[in-house]
Design an enzyme around this catalytic site. Structure first.
Site, PDB file in Angstrom:
ATOM      1  N   HIS A  10      39.739  39.727  38.905  1.00 21.27           N
ATOM      2  CA  HIS A  10      38.378  39.756  39.463  1.00 21.27           C
ATOM      3  C   HIS A  10      37.409  38.985  38.571  1.00 21.27           C
ATOM      4  O   HIS A  10      37.617  38.845  37.357  1.00 21.27           O
ATOM      5  CB  HIS A  10      37.902  41.208  39.628  1.00 21.27           C
ATOM      6  CG  HIS A  10      37.784  41.940  38.315  1.00 21.27           C
ATOM      7  ND1 HIS A  10      36.702  41.815  37.472  1.00 21.27           N
ATOM      8  CD2 HIS A  10      38.635  42.800  37.698  1.00 21.27           C
ATOM      9  CE1 HIS A  10      36.876  42.561  36.399  1.00 21.27           C
ATOM     10  NE2 HIS A  10      38.051  43.172  36.506  1.00 21.27           N
ATOM     11  N   HIS A 150      43.391  43.311  38.155  1.00 19.46           N
ATOM     12  CA  HIS A 150      42.747  43.495  36.853  1.00 19.46           C
ATOM     13  C   HIS A 150      43.643  42.923  35.760  1.00 19.46           C
ATOM     14  O   HIS A 150      44.856  42.790  35.941  1.00 19.46           O
ATOM     15  CB  HIS A 150      42.493  44.977  36.622  1.00 19.46           C
ATOM     16  CG  HIS A 150      41.744  45.624  37.746  1.00 19.46           C
ATOM     17  ND1 HIS A 150      40.371  45.748  37.760  1.00 19.46           N
ATOM     18  CD2 HIS A 150      42.175  46.139  38.936  1.00 19.46           C
ATOM     19  CE1 HIS A 150      39.998  46.335  38.889  1.00 19.46           C
ATOM     20  NE2 HIS A 150      41.067  46.577  39.617  1.00 19.46           N
TER      21      HIS A 150
END
Length: 199
Positions: A10, A150
């Site tokens: 992200h 992540h």
């Protein structure tokens, strides 16, 4: 039959590097992160993307939405297997506070053996993300699939593909809004690119 996975971390939130966001609240992208997401989306629009999956966290969903919009993908599917590490009681704490915790220091030395308090181990993280890519590979062969997740989740998958221990995580970088490409098939898996900066 092969499946190409574009592993995307992200884009940045405003307090990245200051505290362990983990699964605390729903941390959104900051202004810089939104700009990163636009550049990332423009880069990935050149790929023939078949599907996009994202962690349930807001920062990953916002990043995935930018990619979907640029690539004219109508739906982003949420995948719990891509969720951030469950850091348990560490979530939301500043790194200044965490660095005073002996267990946190041990976690960062030997993640293969330490469980986050009230959370999960890195081997559990690795197991869930591996199960997802194996399932998607069987179902979506010969396609490019974007997985928005992540840093530590991506690192756990990369370590597995390279035959490294989960403790090898500090040896390579997975930066915000970066792209790492893994190809998987009946013959196994290999890394094509690692930590590409789309800007």
């Amino acid at each position: 039959m092969t499946t190409t996975f574009l592993l995307v971390r992200h884009a940045a939130h405003d307090k990245i590097g200051n505290f362990l966001a983990g699964r605390t609240g729903d941390v959104p992208l900051g202004p810089a992160g939104l700009e990163q997401a636009k550049r990332l989306a423009a880069r990935l629009a050149r790929e023939d993307i078949g599907a996009i999956y994202a962690s349930p966290r807001k920062r990953t969903r916002e990043t995935a939405a930018a990619i979907a919009n640029a690539s004219e993908i109508s739906e982003v599917e949420t995948a719990e297997a891509l969720d951030e590490v469950d850091f348990g009681t560490w979530s939301g704490k500043s790194f200044e506070v965490l660095n005073t915790d002996p267990l946190w220091r041990q976690w960062n030395c030997t993640r293969s053996q330490v469980r986050a308090p009230g959370g999960e181990t890195m081997l559990e993280v690795q197991s869930r993300v591996l199960a997802l890519v194996e399932t998607l590979g069987r179902r979506k062969g010969d396609r490019k699939i974007v997985l928005v997740s992540h840093a530590d989740v991506i690192k756990s998958l990369v370590c597995h593909v390279l035959g490294l221990s989960a403790d090898a995580w500090p040896r390579f970088e997975i930066a915000p809004a970066s792209i790492s490409v893994v190809v998987m098939g009946d013959w196994g898996a290999k890394i094509l690119t690692l930590n590409e900066d789309p800007s």
